[in-house]
Design an enzyme around this catalytic site. Structure first.
Site, short mmCIF file in Angstrom:
data_model
loop_
_atom_site.label_atom_id
_atom_site.label_comp_id
_atom_site.label_asym_id
_atom_site.label_seq_id
_atom_site.Cartn_x
_atom_site.Cartn_y
_atom_site.Cartn_z
N LYS A 147 -26.28 4.47 19.41
CA LYS A 147 -26.06 5.92 19.36
C LYS A 147 -24.57 6.19 19.60
CE LYS A 147 -27.90 10.32 21.06
NZ LYS A 147 -26.62 10.92 21.51
N TYR A 176 0.85 -1.20 0.00
CA TYR A 176 0.00 0.00 0.00
C TYR A 176 0.89 1.26 0.00
CZ TYR A 176 -3.30 3.55 1.59
OH TYR A 176 -4.06 4.68 1.71
N1 LIG Z 1 -25.19 9.37 17.16
C1 LIG Z 1 -25.80 8.49 16.36
O1 LIG Z 1 -25.36 7.33 16.27
C2 LIG Z 1 -26.99 8.92 15.56
C3 LIG Z 1 -27.38 10.25 15.56
N2 LIG Z 1 -28.44 10.67 14.82
C4 LIG Z 1 -29.12 9.75 14.08
O2 LIG Z 1 -30.18 10.12 13.33
C5 LIG Z 1 -30.42 11.51 13.12
C6 LIG Z 1 -31.23 11.64 11.86
C7 LIG Z 1 -32.35 12.55 12.15
C8 LIG Z 1 -32.33 12.90 13.60
C9 LIG Z 1 -31.24 12.12 14.23
N3 LIG Z 1 -28.79 8.44 14.05
C10 LIG Z 1 -27.72 7.99 14.77
N4 LIG Z 1 -27.39 6.68 14.72
#
Ligand SMILES: NC(=O)c1cnc(OC2CCCC2)nc1N
Length: 331
Positions: free
Chosen positions: A120, A41
């Site tokens: 999240k 690479y």
């Molecule tokens: N931090 C995350 O992983 C995360 C944050 N936001 C969203 O969706 C937005 C799309 C519309 C409102 C929230 N998804 C996630 N997985």
């Protein structure tokens, strides 16, 4: 000076090297499944850097050589988001998430509503724009209406493609995060340099993205998960689950643990499972994002000025602050 004629075979070699290097970035950083050695690479990258130095007019903004940084910017331009980058309302327990489900079903007059449950990621929101498959802009969330153009720094995030696997014009959104072991390494480095440590990986990622010296950003291992398509209807997508699949096909890194849930109980089961399992991950998560799966239902539910009515964060209980001193059990 008259336009220097660049030999055709040089132009062809540069184009081939770019494609090959970006392919190997995809294999290594997105699939975590490299097919060449690091030495091979590096040889490809050195050859491309050498050719671009000999023929600077061949350099393009989406060349993989731009990933190593080297620019020191004066500041970041402000950029207006195509559609507002919304934030999420929070819920903290089963009773509140059941209330969310009731509200959704009432507004939709539906007995059954499917959800997508996504971990999240505790990072920094990012908007990414591509024109005919080529990266053109990376912007922070800012106040949701306007953000900062951090494109030069985003290019150093190896899991973010500079060229998509399909030549689409699209905007996507996701999270840039710092893996836990990079966070620890960075804080050790800062301690040696007498600098204050970052409090958590999110602050470390945010602080890194705000750096004006792109080489410094490239020296830190930031990563990404992409989870959102702007105007999904333009690509024939009907659900969030299809959107996640589409993002994978385009070459983005998509979190492998998302789950399609046929009802809110399955969302609760997912939340309970990952409340315990999150230590297995090499990135911080602070809960689950629950999204109504069908886009036609999302449109009916709409958004408030701040957050969508079709998505909500289901947070994990806050961990008690980690004490640095080891627990001493009294013998
Ligand atoms: N931090 C995350 O992983 C995360 C944050 N936001 C969203 O969706 C937005 C799309 C519309 C409102 C929230 N998804 C996630 N997985």
């Amino acid at each position: 000076m008259s336009e220097r004629k660049i030999p055709k075979e040089v132009i062809e070699e540069v184009e081939r090297l770019r494609e090959e290097i970006e392919y190997h970035n995809y294999r290594y950083y997105v699939l975590n499944d490299p097919v060449i050695t690091d030495e091979e690479y590096d040889r490809l990258m050195r050859r491309l850097i050498e050719l671009e130095r000999m023929y600077p007019e061949l350099v393009t903004p989406d060349s993989p050589t731009q990933r190593v940084g080297g620019k020191v910017l004066e500041g970041f331009k402000t950029v207006k988001h195509s559609v507002p980058m919304l934030s999420l309302d929070n819920t903290y327990n089963e009773e509140e998430i059941l209330e969310f489900d009731r509200r959704v079903k009432k507004a939709l007059q539906e007995a059954e509503v499917e959800y997508v449950a996504e971990l999240k990621i505790d990072g920094v929101s990012i908007a990414l724009r591509y024109e005919n498959g080529r990266f053109v802009l990376g912007a922070t969330r800012g106040d949701g209406i306007e953000g900062e153009d951090v494109s030069e720094n985003v290019k150093t995030v190896r899991s973010i493609p500079l060229r998509l696997r399909k030549p689409v014009t699209i905007e996507v959104r996701g999270e840039i995060y710092m893996p836990v072991d990079e966070f620890k390494r960075l804080n050790d480095e800062r301690e040696e340099e007498g600098l204050p440590p970052f409090a958590n990986p999110r602050n470390a990622a945010a602080g890194t993205l705000r750096q004006l010296n792109t080489a410094l950003v490239a020296a830190r291992r930031l990563d990404s998960f992409i989870y959102y398509v702007v105007h999904p209807e333009n690509y024939g997508l009907k659900t969030q689950w299809e959107a996640l699949q589409f993002l994978k096909e385009l070459g983005f890194k998509v979190n492998p643990h998302s789950r399609l849930c046929k009802n809110i109980q399955e969302v609760i089961d997912y939340w309970k499972e990952w409340k315990e399992r999150k230590r297995e991950l090499d990135y911080w998560v602070d809960g689950v994002v629950v999204k109504v799966n069908r886009f036609d239902f999302q449109r009916i539910l709409g958004e408030t000025s701040k957050a969508p009515r079709w998505a909500i964060a289901f947070k994990f209980p806050a961990e008690q602050a980690r004490t640095r001193v080891l627990d001493v059990t009294i013998q």
